[in-house]
Design a protein around this motif. Sequence first.
Motif, PDB file in Angstrom:
ATOM      1  N   UNK A 374       0.655  -1.265   1.805  1.00 30.97           N
ATOM      2  CA  UNK A 374       0.855   0.307   2.079  1.00 30.97           C
ATOM      3  C   UNK A 374       1.276   0.824   0.426  1.00 30.97           C
ATOM      4  N   UNK A 375       2.035   0.483  -0.466  1.00 30.54           N
ATOM      5  CA  UNK A 375       2.122   1.303  -1.649  1.00 30.54           C
ATOM      6  C   UNK A 375       0.584   1.704  -2.118  1.00 30.54           C
ATOM      7  N   UNK A 376      -0.711   0.468  -2.091  1.00 33.88           N
ATOM      8  CA  UNK A 376      -1.863   0.650  -2.481  1.00 33.88           C
ATOM      9  C   UNK A 376      -2.503   1.786  -1.697  1.00 33.88           C
ATOM     10  N   UNK A 377      -1.961   1.891  -0.564  1.00 32.01           N
ATOM     11  CA  UNK A 377      -2.719   3.335  -0.348  1.00 32.01           C
ATOM     12  C   UNK A 377      -2.163   4.952  -0.916  1.00 32.01           C
ATOM     13  N   UNK A 378      -0.536   4.428  -0.872  1.00 27.57           N
ATOM     14  CA  UNK A 378      -0.560   5.562  -1.429  1.00 27.57           C
ATOM     15  C   UNK A 378      -0.778   6.341  -3.107  1.00 27.57           C
ATOM     16  N   UNK A 379      -0.801   4.796  -3.878  1.00 28.55           N
ATOM     17  CA  UNK A 379      -1.673   5.427  -5.424  1.00 28.55           C
ATOM     18  C   UNK A 379      -2.877   6.152  -4.935  1.00 28.55           C
ATOM     19  N   UNK A 380      -3.286   6.266  -3.956  1.00 25.34           N
ATOM     20  CA  UNK A 380      -4.845   7.039  -3.413  1.00 25.34           C
ATOM     21  C   UNK A 380      -4.390   8.352  -3.854  1.00 25.34           C
ATOM     22  N   UNK A 381      -3.624   9.116  -3.552  1.00 24.35           N
ATOM     23  CA  UNK A 381      -2.930  10.579  -3.429  1.00 24.35           C
ATOM     24  C   UNK A 381      -3.957  11.059  -4.203  1.00 24.35           C
ATOM     25  N   UNK A 382      -4.069  10.838  -5.011  1.00 21.74           N
ATOM     26  CA  UNK A 382      -4.634  11.996  -5.937  1.00 21.74           C
ATOM     27  C   UNK A 382      -6.081  11.995  -6.287  1.00 21.74           C
ATOM     28  N   UNK A 383      -6.313  11.090  -6.431  1.00 20.87           N
ATOM     29  CA  UNK A 383      -7.624  10.162  -6.568  1.00 20.87           C
ATOM     30  C   UNK A 383      -8.445  10.366  -5.325  1.00 20.87           C
ATOM     31  N   UNK A 384      -8.474  10.843  -4.079  1.00 22.58           N
ATOM     32  CA  UNK A 384      -9.266  10.096  -2.843  1.00 22.58           C
ATOM     33  C   UNK A 384      -9.340  11.499  -2.326  1.00 22.58           C
ATOM     34  N   UNK A 385      -9.410  11.975  -0.471  1.00 23.24           N
ATOM     35  CA  UNK A 385     -10.594  12.517   0.452  1.00 23.24           C
ATOM     36  C   UNK A 385      -9.598  14.389   0.045  1.00 23.24           C
ATOM     37  N   UNK A 386     -10.094  15.496  -0.611  1.00 24.62           N
ATOM     38  CA  UNK A 386      -9.401  16.614  -0.167  1.00 24.62           C
ATOM     39  C   UNK A 386      -8.118  16.533   0.178  1.00 24.62           C
ATOM     40  N   UNK A 387      -7.019  17.217   1.130  1.00 28.98           N
ATOM     41  CA  UNK A 387      -6.406  16.993   2.051  1.00 28.98           C
ATOM     42  C   UNK A 387      -5.263  15.586   2.297  1.00 28.98           C
ATOM     43  N   UNK A 388      -5.564  15.020   1.168  1.00 35.46           N
ATOM     44  CA  UNK A 388      -4.599  13.423   1.115  1.00 35.46           C
ATOM     45  C   UNK A 388      -3.366  13.483   1.833  1.00 35.46           C
ATOM     46  N   UNK A 389      -3.084  13.130   3.226  1.00 38.07           N
ATOM     47  CA  UNK A 389      -1.425  12.821   3.423  1.00 38.07           C
ATOM     48  C   UNK A 389      -1.928  11.978   4.275  1.00 38.07           C
ATOM     49  N   UNK A 390      -0.510  10.801   4.371  1.00 33.34           N
ATOM     50  CA  UNK A 390      -0.129  10.211   5.475  1.00 33.34           C
ATOM     51  C   UNK A 390       0.413  10.276   7.051  1.00 33.34           C
ATOM     52  N   UNK A 391       1.065   9.938   7.664  1.00 30.78           N
ATOM     53  CA  UNK A 391       1.737  10.590   8.675  1.00 30.78           C
ATOM     54  C   UNK A 391       3.353  10.097   8.049  1.00 30.78           C
ATOM     55  N   UNK A 392       3.454   8.879   7.257  1.00 30.98           N
ATOM     56  CA  UNK A 392       4.658   8.004   6.678  1.00 30.98           C
ATOM     57  C   UNK A 392       4.704   7.797   5.525  1.00 30.98           C
ATOM     58  N   UNK A 393       5.961   6.947   4.772  1.00 29.69           N
ATOM     59  CA  UNK A 393       6.085   6.728   4.134  1.00 29.69           C
ATOM     60  C   UNK A 393       5.494   5.193   3.678  1.00 29.69           C
ATOM     61  N   UNK A 394       5.121   4.670   2.461  1.00 32.32           N
ATOM     62  CA  UNK A 394       4.940   3.195   2.253  1.00 32.32           C
ATOM     63  C   UNK A 394       5.955   2.522   2.817  1.00 32.32           C
ATOM     64  N   UNK A 395       5.275   1.113   3.935  1.00 28.11           N
ATOM     65  CA  UNK A 395       7.546   0.713   4.112  1.00 28.11           C
ATOM     66  C   UNK A 395       7.378  -1.167   3.963  1.00 28.11           C
ATOM     67  N   UNK A 396       7.968  -2.095   4.456  1.00 30.25           N
ATOM     68  CA  UNK A 396       7.683  -2.570   4.345  1.00 30.25           C
ATOM     69  C   UNK A 396       6.669  -3.734   5.157  1.00 30.25           C
TER      70      UNK A 396
END
Length: 561
Positions: A374-396
Amino acid sequence: MIRIGNASGFYGDRFSAVRDMLTGGSLDVLTGDYLAELTMLILGRDRLKDPARGYATTFLRQLEEGLGLAVDAGVRVVTNAGGLNPAGLAEAVRELARRVGVDITVAHVEGDDLLSRADELGLGTPVTANAYLGAFGIAECLRAGADVVVTGRVTDASLVVGPAAAHFGWTPDDHDALAGAVVAGHVLECGAQATGGNYAFFTEHDRNRPGFPIAEVAADGSSVITKHDGTGGAVTVGTVTAQLLYEIAGPRYAGPDVTTRFDRIRLSQDGPDRVRVSGVRGEPPPPTLKVGCTTLGGFRNEVTFVLTGLNVEEKAAWVRRQLTESWGETAPRSVRWALARTDHPDADTQEAASALLHCAVSDADPEKVGRAFSGAAVELGLSSYPGFTLTAPPQRGAPYGVFRDAFVDAATVPHVAVLPDGTRIDIASPATTRELAEPPEPSLPPPLPDGPTRRVPLGTLVGARSGDKGGSANIGLWVRSEAAWRWLAHTLTVDTVRRLLPEVAELPVRRYLLPNLWAVNVVVEGVLGEGVASQARFDPQGKALGEWLRSRLVDVPEVLL
């Protein structure tokens, strides 16, 4: 007759149902079904934390008010809320009775828990292992005068069959009567699903909160399904048919006491909110008992990306490639992607302009599906598609369970009725058994004459109800006229199901015809992966598979529309 009501279809059902059923009209027996495949895993984890637990605590809270009401009304209570610890719940009920000042007798049924013998029986090392016991332990407890009977894992229908067997004095050889009561129990076991809940043609009926169902069972096993006067919902041939088709497979419905022939059931409207069930035939049960085993399957996690506005497909492909490449050599064992196109063009809200890209992973190693994923998904936040957002914070990552069936010789499973005075009565397994075999495929009805058709959703004409059985799911479909049945039987083939539901195209699919109900039952193997707890798909219990199928467009003869 004996009048048996239901007040629970699952652990978490309507809390007020016990009070509502006890105050809404006359009953002889009130039942409550609290167990399902997922519930057994939940109770197993509870028991690991505290050996005194392992039962459905909600039932106790419902009894705080319901116990006195039941005694005043002369209603006996039968429930499988004992789960993995029926003796513990029985004692808790006695303590509750003392606390609230109600004089009752309590009995329980045990023997289904095979965990300590799992290795000996070839079941591996599960978290829980419970055989599906029959109805005669319940009957023995009631004959001994118990006001409350608590069981562990009995078949859901046994909660109705046991009281009927005790009332009428049935023996294990009364197969037709037992089978009739099994049908009544199958209709009641899921509560308000028999009275208009989860019903395909819901727009045609009262949509106030449905009342819970009641079966008026006769000495020959026939019954009338009804509900208390003044409650919401409806009891019709359609609502009862829908529940009969829920979570079944072939026409022979095997149980520990009897094999019930679902291809012999006859339904007729017997007045407002009254459906008569007749014609049921029974055969000897198989020599084996089903055992439900739950195990820990590993760990799982998921992230959901929100893709808003234009170029949704391109955005999805980009972030999918980015996340996959970030794992390198530490990719999880199982990875599932699903793009839900919930977006609308020229939308007037941002949510309506957005699609959802789900990524679900599982692995035996919690690290691979934890923050590393889940952390790897968050790390893409400023380097991926425009309007990047997730529905929930990273979880274990979280552990998930797997349910599987096993079968053991019925004679090796203890079935014990523990009476109110502590006397232990061994319940013998059936002396007469018969190996389960598929009956011959019934003949197809004559097809409808050729004529003009119209392309409409299947559900314009066809009702459906679907549900889970381990990793498989069934979709029961029915129509409401003989002409529509002739069309359905010829149209809804296995190939048609695979074409209309592309997700199941590569999976084993079986079709069973039930002409007596104008129904077809479709069983799809493996569509739910390792079962509900593994969360293998968007709809992990397959509850909406039938509604998806009903929404698909087919060519229907205009004469039927």
